[in-house]
Write an enzyme that holds these catalytic residues in place. Sequence first.
Site, PDB file in Angstrom:
ATOM      1  N   LYS A 195       0.858  -1.179   0.000  1.00 10.56           N
ATOM      2  CA  LYS A 195       0.000   0.000   0.000  1.00 10.56           C
ATOM      3  C   LYS A 195       0.897   1.232   0.000  1.00 10.56           C
ATOM      4  O   LYS A 195       1.652   1.461   0.957  1.00 10.56           O
ATOM      5  CB  LYS A 195      -0.916   0.005   1.219  1.00 10.56           C
ATOM      6  CG  LYS A 195      -1.768   1.278   1.282  1.00 10.56           C
ATOM      7  CD  LYS A 195      -2.818   1.221   2.365  1.00 10.56           C
ATOM      8  CE  LYS A 195      -3.641   2.493   2.382  1.00 10.56           C
ATOM      9  NZ  LYS A 195      -4.662   2.501   3.415  1.00 10.56           N
ATOM     10  N   ARG A 205     -10.739  10.070   1.214  1.00  9.04           N
ATOM     11  CA  ARG A 205     -10.636  10.801   2.490  1.00  9.04           C
ATOM     12  C   ARG A 205     -11.722  11.872   2.589  1.00  9.04           C
ATOM     13  O   ARG A 205     -12.181  12.186   3.678  1.00  9.04           O
ATOM     14  CB  ARG A 205      -9.227  11.374   2.656  1.00  9.04           C
ATOM     15  CG  ARG A 205      -8.191  10.253   2.838  1.00  9.04           C
ATOM     16  CD  ARG A 205      -6.770  10.773   2.908  1.00  9.04           C
ATOM     17  NE  ARG A 205      -5.798   9.689   2.861  1.00  9.04           N
ATOM     18  CZ  ARG A 205      -4.493   9.857   2.704  1.00  9.04           C
ATOM     19  NH1 ARG A 205      -4.000  11.089   2.605  1.00  9.04           N
ATOM     20  NH2 ARG A 205      -3.682   8.832   2.664  1.00  9.04           N
ATOM     21  N   LYS A 217       1.190  10.121   5.550  1.00  6.26           N
ATOM     22  CA  LYS A 217       1.244   8.729   6.008  1.00  6.26           C
ATOM     23  C   LYS A 217       2.530   8.032   5.570  1.00  6.26           C
ATOM     24  O   LYS A 217       2.593   6.814   5.509  1.00  6.26           O
ATOM     25  CB  LYS A 217      -0.010   7.985   5.500  1.00  6.26           C
ATOM     26  CG  LYS A 217      -1.323   8.582   6.031  1.00  6.26           C
ATOM     27  CD  LYS A 217      -2.527   7.671   5.768  1.00  6.26           C
ATOM     28  CE  LYS A 217      -3.792   8.225   6.409  1.00  6.26           C
ATOM     29  NZ  LYS A 217      -4.947   7.304   6.281  1.00  6.26           N
ATOM     30  N   GLU A 233       7.320  -6.825   2.062  1.00  7.62           N
ATOM     31  CA  GLU A 233       5.979  -6.773   2.669  1.00  7.62           C
ATOM     32  C   GLU A 233       5.210  -8.071   2.373  1.00  7.62           C
ATOM     33  O   GLU A 233       4.522  -8.600   3.246  1.00  7.62           O
ATOM     34  CB  GLU A 233       5.198  -5.564   2.139  1.00  7.62           C
ATOM     35  CG  GLU A 233       5.695  -4.215   2.657  1.00  7.62           C
ATOM     36  CD  GLU A 233       5.352  -3.955   4.124  1.00  7.62           C
ATOM     37  OE1 GLU A 233       4.700  -4.800   4.762  1.00  7.62           O
ATOM     38  OE2 GLU A 233       5.757  -2.893   4.640  1.00  7.62           O
ATOM     39  N   LYS A 248      -2.071  -1.553  -3.889  1.00  7.42           N
ATOM     40  CA  LYS A 248      -2.933  -0.383  -3.858  1.00  7.42           C
ATOM     41  C   LYS A 248      -2.103   0.886  -3.944  1.00  7.42           C
ATOM     42  O   LYS A 248      -1.148   1.004  -3.180  1.00  7.42           O
ATOM     43  CB  LYS A 248      -3.725  -0.405  -2.548  1.00  7.42           C
ATOM     44  CG  LYS A 248      -4.585   0.799  -2.314  1.00  7.42           C
ATOM     45  CD  LYS A 248      -5.249   0.683  -0.977  1.00  7.42           C
ATOM     46  CE  LYS A 248      -6.005   1.968  -0.736  1.00  7.42           C
ATOM     47  NZ  LYS A 248      -6.488   2.089   0.584  1.00  7.42           N
ATOM     48  N   SER A 274     -10.023   5.461  -5.189  1.00 10.46           N
ATOM     49  CA  SER A 274     -10.946   6.578  -5.417  1.00 10.46           C
ATOM     50  C   SER A 274     -10.443   7.583  -6.452  1.00 10.46           C
ATOM     51  O   SER A 274     -11.198   8.026  -7.324  1.00 10.46           O
ATOM     52  CB  SER A 274     -11.213   7.284  -4.085  1.00 10.46           C
ATOM     53  OG  SER A 274     -10.009   7.725  -3.488  1.00 10.46           O
ATOM     54  N   TYR A 313     -14.684   0.942  -7.523  1.00 12.07           N
ATOM     55  CA  TYR A 313     -15.928   1.719  -7.484  1.00 12.07           C
ATOM     56  C   TYR A 313     -16.700   1.584  -8.793  1.00 12.07           C
ATOM     57  O   TYR A 313     -17.841   2.016  -8.898  1.00 12.07           O
ATOM     58  CB  TYR A 313     -15.609   3.195  -7.193  1.00 12.07           C
ATOM     59  CG  TYR A 313     -14.852   3.340  -5.883  1.00 12.07           C
ATOM     60  CD1 TYR A 313     -15.530   3.284  -4.671  1.00 12.07           C
ATOM     61  CD2 TYR A 313     -13.464   3.457  -5.857  1.00 12.07           C
ATOM     62  CE1 TYR A 313     -14.839   3.361  -3.469  1.00 12.07           C
ATOM     63  CE2 TYR A 313     -12.766   3.533  -4.671  1.00 12.07           C
ATOM     64  CZ  TYR A 313     -13.459   3.485  -3.484  1.00 12.07           C
ATOM     65  OH  TYR A 313     -12.781   3.539  -2.294  1.00 12.07           O
TER      66      TYR A 313
END
Length: 324
Positions: A195, A205, A217, A233, A248, A274, A313
């Site tokens: 990610k 957000r 982040k 990871e 992602k 998004s 989406y």
Amino acid sequence: MNIRRPRRNRKSASIRAMIEETTLSINDFIYPLFLIEGLGKKEEITSMPGIYRFSLDLLLKEIQECVNLGIKGFCIFPSLGDNKKDKYATESYNLNSLYNKALLKIKTQFKDVVIMTDIAMDPYSSDGHDGIVENGEILNDETLEILGKMALAQAKSGADILGPSDMMDGRVGYIRKVLDEAGYSQVSIMSYTAKYASAFYGPFRDALDSAPKFGDKKTYQMNPANTREALIEADLDIEEGADMIMVKPALAYLDIIKLLKDNYNVPISAYNVSGEYAMIKAADEKGWLDGEKAMMESLLSIKRAGADIIITYFAKEAARLLNK
Ligand code: PBG
């Protein structure tokens, strides 16, 4: 002239269909849905035209519509008022929370659908971060305890797949242990493995009003410049018990999807986020490209790169087209 003429294999729609290497299927899709408090509420998200925040009654209707189209997987995200947020995201492990009660209700009403959750503190955190904040730092091991409680509450509420999206070190193993010790060994973990700290999460957000109150982040999400780190990871998540691993965002990271597909034998999922949705919708609204075609091409490219599962989406819109 060369005797090889690749165009012979493209000369009719039937031949093209016959030799098509990648096929999109409604079975590949997980549809993200946003849940809000209340009754009869359906609010469109400004930066994501066609995507809404639903109160539970209307969310159930939406799921029914999607099920009728053949969609089998849903990922639910809660949008909370500020009065429900605090430093330790305590609402996230309240069995009587809007979210956990909704999971139970959905699972009771739709036995055959796959319900995926999100595990991270941000929607519940007054700091808007995925972990506990202390003196401007995001604490790792202290956060795990909260994630474990959140996971257990979601498992108790009937979730099929838990999706840790927080990027704390060791969270998959920690959550797996909590689940197994409590008798939830059948609950799956789809880890947000690679990610990245991405600008493409902006509209999400907005949807949850979950942007970080300070900073960014980057101390927990991955650097977009890195490839090999995704292998570290993935090694860890699989060792720690992840059933499926995710990349992602999707479109700007197709190379990472392919890398994980080539190196691991667990199912690979990709989150078509998004911002990737918003870009196509915005260009379509302006008449700058054909949104439907751009949508199908994007989804196909994510599948071609190696994704077995696509969280998108576009799921409902694409399902309608695939059913034609
Ligand atoms: C929460 C979370 C985020 C997304 C999914 N889970 C936002 C973030 O990490 O800031 C983004 C999804 C999207 O943009 O569609 N940790």
